[in-house]
Design a protein around this motif. Structure first.
Motif, mmCIF file in Angstrom:
data_model
loop_
_atom_site.group_PDB
_atom_site.id
_atom_site.type_symbol
_atom_site.label_atom_id
_atom_site.label_comp_id
_atom_site.label_asym_id
_atom_site.label_seq_id
_atom_site.Cartn_x
_atom_site.Cartn_y
_atom_site.Cartn_z
ATOM 1 N N SER A 194 0.835 -1.213 0.000
ATOM 2 C CA SER A 194 0.000 0.000 0.000
ATOM 3 C C SER A 194 0.871 1.265 0.000
ATOM 4 N N ALA A 195 1.982 1.259 0.710
ATOM 5 C CA ALA A 195 2.886 2.418 0.735
ATOM 6 C C ALA A 195 3.529 2.620 -0.635
ATOM 7 N N VAL A 196 3.919 1.513 -1.276
ATOM 8 C CA VAL A 196 4.522 1.587 -2.615
ATOM 9 C C VAL A 196 3.494 2.111 -3.610
ATOM 10 N N LYS A 197 2.286 1.588 -3.522
ATOM 11 C CA LYS A 197 1.228 2.026 -4.429
ATOM 12 C C LYS A 197 0.957 3.516 -4.252
ATOM 13 N N GLU A 198 0.894 3.969 -3.015
ATOM 14 C CA GLU A 198 0.643 5.378 -2.738
ATOM 15 C C GLU A 198 1.779 6.257 -3.290
ATOM 16 N N GLY A 199 3.015 5.842 -3.118
ATOM 17 C CA GLY A 199 4.169 6.595 -3.631
ATOM 18 C C GLY A 199 4.166 6.677 -5.151
ATOM 19 N N VAL A 200 3.872 5.557 -5.812
ATOM 20 C CA VAL A 200 3.829 5.534 -7.279
ATOM 21 C C VAL A 200 2.697 6.426 -7.781
ATOM 22 N N MET A 201 1.559 6.417 -7.125
ATOM 23 C CA MET A 201 0.440 7.257 -7.538
ATOM 24 C C MET A 201 0.773 8.744 -7.354
ATOM 25 N N LEU A 202 1.503 9.090 -6.297
ATOM 26 C CA LEU A 202 1.917 10.486 -6.096
ATOM 27 C C LEU A 202 2.834 10.942 -7.237
ATOM 28 N N VAL A 203 3.801 10.086 -7.613
ATOM 29 C CA VAL A 203 4.716 10.425 -8.706
ATOM 30 C C VAL A 203 3.940 10.545 -10.018
ATOM 31 N N PHE A 204 3.022 9.605 -10.267
ATOM 32 C CA PHE A 204 2.233 9.637 -11.501
ATOM 33 C C PHE A 204 1.394 10.919 -11.577
ATOM 34 N N ASN A 205 0.725 11.274 -10.494
ATOM 35 C CA ASN A 205 -0.108 12.488 -10.479
ATOM 36 C C ASN A 205 0.737 13.748 -10.691
ATOM 37 N N LYS A 206 1.911 13.775 -10.075
ATOM 38 C CA LYS A 206 2.789 14.934 -10.261
ATOM 39 C C LYS A 206 3.237 15.028 -11.715
ATOM 40 N N PHE A 207 3.580 13.900 -12.287
ATOM 41 C CA PHE A 207 4.002 13.860 -13.689
ATOM 42 C C PHE A 207 2.875 14.351 -14.604
ATOM 43 N N GLN A 208 1.674 13.870 -14.355
ATOM 44 C CA GLN A 208 0.511 14.266 -15.146
ATOM 45 C C GLN A 208 0.230 15.768 -15.013
ATOM 46 N N ASN A 209 0.352 16.304 -13.812
ATOM 47 C CA ASN A 209 0.112 17.737 -13.581
ATOM 48 C C ASN A 209 1.155 18.602 -14.297
ATOM 49 N N VAL A 210 2.413 18.171 -14.299
ATOM 50 C CA VAL A 210 3.461 18.930 -14.990
ATOM 51 C C VAL A 210 3.165 18.974 -16.483
ATOM 52 N N LEU A 211 2.805 17.844 -17.054
ATOM 53 C CA LEU A 211 2.512 17.811 -18.490
ATOM 54 C C LEU A 211 1.276 18.642 -18.834
ATOM 55 N N GLN A 212 0.252 18.591 -17.992
ATOM 56 C CA GLN A 212 -0.942 19.399 -18.236
ATOM 57 C C GLN A 212 -0.635 20.889 -18.137
ATOM 58 N N SER A 213 0.270 21.265 -17.238
ATOM 59 C CA SER A 213 0.630 22.680 -17.117
ATOM 60 C C SER A 213 1.395 23.175 -18.343
ATOM 61 N N LYS A 214 1.992 22.264 -19.083
ATOM 62 C CA LYS A 214 2.707 22.630 -20.316
ATOM 63 C C LYS A 214 1.799 22.569 -21.542
ATOM 64 N N GLY A 215 0.511 22.257 -21.330
ATOM 65 C CA GLY A 215 -0.454 22.300 -22.429
ATOM 66 C C GLY A 215 -0.867 20.941 -22.957
ATOM 67 N N LEU A 216 -0.423 19.858 -22.332
ATOM 68 C CA LEU A 216 -0.789 18.517 -22.798
ATOM 69 C C LEU A 216 -2.181 18.156 -22.274
ATOM 70 N N LYS A 217 -3.016 17.627 -23.166
ATOM 71 C CA LYS A 217 -4.380 17.235 -22.788
ATOM 72 C C LYS A 217 -4.682 15.898 -23.457
ATOM 73 N N PRO A 218 -5.163 14.912 -22.681
ATOM 74 C CA PRO A 218 -5.510 13.621 -23.285
ATOM 75 C C PRO A 218 -6.776 13.721 -24.128
ATOM 76 N N MET A 219 -6.827 12.912 -25.158
ATOM 77 C CA MET A 219 -7.973 12.885 -26.068
ATOM 78 C C MET A 219 -8.985 11.867 -25.545
#
Length: 188
Positions: free
Chosen positions: A110-135
């Motif tokens: 559960s700790a590993v899953k939570e850490g990976v999800m935090l990294v994934f969400n941060k990565f997604q937020n950085v890309l969205q702030s640069k103008g990336l949007k999923p179709m």
């Protein structure tokens, strides 16, 4: 007779000859005056031509310098175009390294899953702030401008015919411009 004519006769000169000579002198001087303006005009035209040549050479040199400077700036822009995105992703890279170290030492899923999800969400937020949007493609009408059909399968219902049944690879927009088409399965 005028006073001038009387003086000329007294000096032994014929006033009529003077009139003829003065006419010749005037004609000769006007002939010389006609030649001088032509030479002056030719000199003026030559100087104008030289001035225009100088202006042309300067303009040509300025344009050449502009072209070289523009090419240099374009190369610099291409070389540094991704800098902003890479700098923004460095934090995500650091977090990914910390998560990888945590995976090696931690035994809790559960700790590993939570850490990976935090990294994934941060990565997604950085890309969205640069103008990336999923179709969004699921259950949308198939559009060859947006989607790339990998295969067709029978549609489970009639209302899903010609629509996207499965998304194999997401498509993305960057600032409302398609940068990757969605790879989809279409119902027939």
């Amino acid at each position: 007779m005028t006073e001038k004519d009387k003086d000329m006769q007294a000096n032994g000169q014929d006033p009529r000859e003077m009139d003829i000579n003065s006419d010749e002198n005037q004609a000769g001087s006007s002939h010389l005056n006609d030649a001088l303006p032509e030479e002056d005009e030719a000199d003026k035209l030559r100087s104008d031509l030289d001035e225009l040549r100088k202006k042309y050479l300067l303009l040509n040199a300025d344009f050449d310098n502009f072209r070289k400077r523009n090419a240099k700036e374009r190369i610099e822009l291409i070389n540094t175009a991704n800098k902003e995105v890479i700098v923004a992703l460095l934090d995500v890279l650091d977090d990914s390294e910390r998560a990888a170290k945590q995976l090696e030492t931690s035994g809790e899923a559960s700790a590993v899953k939570e850490g990976v999800m935090l990294v994934f969400n941060k990565f997604q937020n950085v890309l969205q702030s640069k103008g990336l949007k999923p179709m969004e493609a699921m259950h949308e009408e198939f559009n060859p401008d947006l989607h790339e059909a990998v295969t067709e399968i029978p549609a489970p219902t009639d209302d899903l015919k010609g629509k996207v049944l499965d998304v194999l690879q997401k498509g993305y927009y960057l600032n409302d411009k398609i940068i990757r088409h969605a790879r989809v399965v279409v119902g027939k």
